[in-house]
Design an enzyme around this catalytic site. Structure first.
Site, short mmCIF file in Angstrom:
data_model
loop_
_atom_site.label_atom_id
_atom_site.label_comp_id
_atom_site.label_asym_id
_atom_site.label_seq_id
_atom_site.Cartn_x
_atom_site.Cartn_y
_atom_site.Cartn_z
N GLU A 75 0.85 -1.19 0.00
CA GLU A 75 0.00 0.00 0.00
C GLU A 75 0.88 1.23 0.00
O GLU A 75 1.89 1.28 0.71
CB GLU A 75 -0.88 0.10 1.26
CG GLU A 75 -1.99 -0.88 1.42
CD GLU A 75 -2.77 -0.66 2.72
OE1 GLU A 75 -3.53 -1.57 3.09
OE2 GLU A 75 -2.63 0.41 3.37
N GLU A 77 -13.68 5.71 0.20
CA GLU A 77 -14.51 4.75 0.94
C GLU A 77 -15.23 5.48 2.07
O GLU A 77 -14.66 5.76 3.11
CB GLU A 77 -13.62 3.63 1.50
CG GLU A 77 -12.95 2.81 0.41
CD GLU A 77 -11.99 1.77 0.96
OE1 GLU A 77 -12.48 0.74 1.46
OE2 GLU A 77 -10.78 2.01 0.92
N LYS A 132 -15.49 3.98 5.80
CA LYS A 132 -14.29 3.45 6.44
C LYS A 132 -14.13 4.01 7.84
O LYS A 132 -14.40 5.19 8.08
CB LYS A 132 -13.05 3.78 5.59
CG LYS A 132 -11.81 3.02 6.03
CD LYS A 132 -10.69 3.18 5.03
CE LYS A 132 -9.50 2.32 5.44
NZ LYS A 132 -8.37 2.48 4.52
N GLU A 171 -9.11 9.06 6.21
CA GLU A 171 -9.07 7.68 5.73
C GLU A 171 -10.09 7.41 4.62
O GLU A 171 -9.96 6.44 3.88
CB GLU A 171 -9.34 6.71 6.89
CG GLU A 171 -8.32 6.76 8.01
CD GLU A 171 -7.03 6.04 7.66
OE1 GLU A 171 -6.99 5.38 6.60
OE2 GLU A 171 -6.08 6.13 8.45
#
Length: 334
Positions: free
Chosen positions: A258, A306, A309, A315
């Site tokens: 990642e 997202e 999340k 995030e």
């Protein structure tokens, strides 16, 4: 009609990943507004993204990937590790999620993601790795699929200069046997590296250009080996290589499982900075680091924003694409 328009939006997206075989993209599903798994796989194919990381063996995703030729990293998350200390359970997991899909190109199984010394599940990590490896070997897939775990850089201490990099005492206790396991099986270590979080945690000592690959010249020289560093990504990765040397595995490969930059939700989190980071990372991994030359295999985080999340607002904003399939950045390999 809406689905057709969505697919057309995918096809004209300007993020062109064709020709960059060392680059993959992580596909997180923590959103209530994301396209279907089949549409997501079409987006990967249409953009020439040849590698994908997923965070659980989600059956609709696996069904959509059949015959796609996309190389896959599948993750086993913390809550599952204890059960996989049972060899029969590990064999069943491999049968259900790997062997039942012979027309998917599995590349890695990431057993655990970002475990830390204080996590109760850490004691299950090595037995789970060993049992999954045994099951993969029993299926004669050990040359095709590598079994590893994904760590983050909080396990390191003394990362400056990079040659001083080492696993912290508590991290070293569980990482040394894992590093030996990986070396014995010819598997790389998976590492999640985020210069963004290093920058926001220490803006007094880390400049934004150093974190974004945009420094015009050398920022720091390692006094122990005279290697010169122009960006933080290289410094963090070479710190990890130094830690692996001290753990007895100087030749262990690292795959970046990642890396990304958010476009909103925090200090320095802008569309401009995120686009700069992704473009420069894609260009940079072709060449390696001052310590380790050669192309770096890397997975950009992540395919979509997202919106459900957990964690801080930042995030939710790591997507290369918004939920409606529109590209957020003009990033090209050509």
């Amino acid at each position: 009609m809406a689905s057709i328009l969505l697919l057309l939006g995918f096809m004209i997206a300007t993020l062109n990943i064709s020709g960059a075989q060392s680059i993959g993209v992580c596909y997180g599903r923590n959103g209530n507004n994301l396209p279907s798994e089949a549409q997501v796989v079409e987006l990967y194919k249409n953009k020439g993204i040849g590698r994908m990381r997923i965070y659980e063996p989600n059956q609709p995703t696996l069904q959509a990937l059949k015959g796609s030729n996309i190389e896959l990293m599948v993750t086993i998350l913390k809550p599952e590790l204890q059960s996989l200390t049972d060899a029969a359970a590990a064999t069943e997991w491999v049968q259900k999620n790997i062997r039942d899909y012979p027309d998917i190109k599995f590349r890695y199984i990431a057993v655990g993601n970002e475990l830390h010394p204080a996590d109760a599940e850490t004691k299950y990590l090595l037995p789970a790795l060993q049992n999954i490896q045994t099951a993969i070997s029993a299926a004669n897939l050990q040359d095709q699929i590598k079994v590893s775990t994904a760590i983050d850089t909080t396990l390191l201490e003394n990362t400056y200069p990079p040659s001083n990099g080492a696993f912290s005492g508590p991290a070293s206790e569980f990482m040394k046997p894992i590093v030996s396991f990986l070396a014995q099986n010819g598997s790389p270590l998976l590492a999640n590296i985020y210069t963004y979080f290093s920058y926001v945690d220490n803006p007094q000592d880390i400049s934004l250009p150093y974190a974004l690959f945009t420094s015009p010249g050398v920022v720091t020289t390692d006094p122990n080996n005279n290697l010169e560093y122009q960006n933080l990504f290289d410094a963090l990765l070479d710190s990890l290589y130094a830690a692996l040397e001290k753990a007895g595995a100087p030749n262990l490969q690292v795959v970046i499982s990642e890396s990304g930059w958010p476009s909103a939700g925090g200090n320095g989190a802008t569309v401009e900075n995120a686009g700069t980071y992704y473009k420069n990372l894609i260009d940079h991994v072709k060449n390696g680091t001052p310590k380790k030359k050669g192309a770096i295999e890397a997975y950009l985080f992540a395919m979509f924003d997202e919106n459900t999340k957990d964690g801080d607002e930042v995030e939710k904003h790591f997507g290369l694409f918004s939920a409606d399939g529109q590209p957020k950045y003009q990033v090209s390999f050509n």
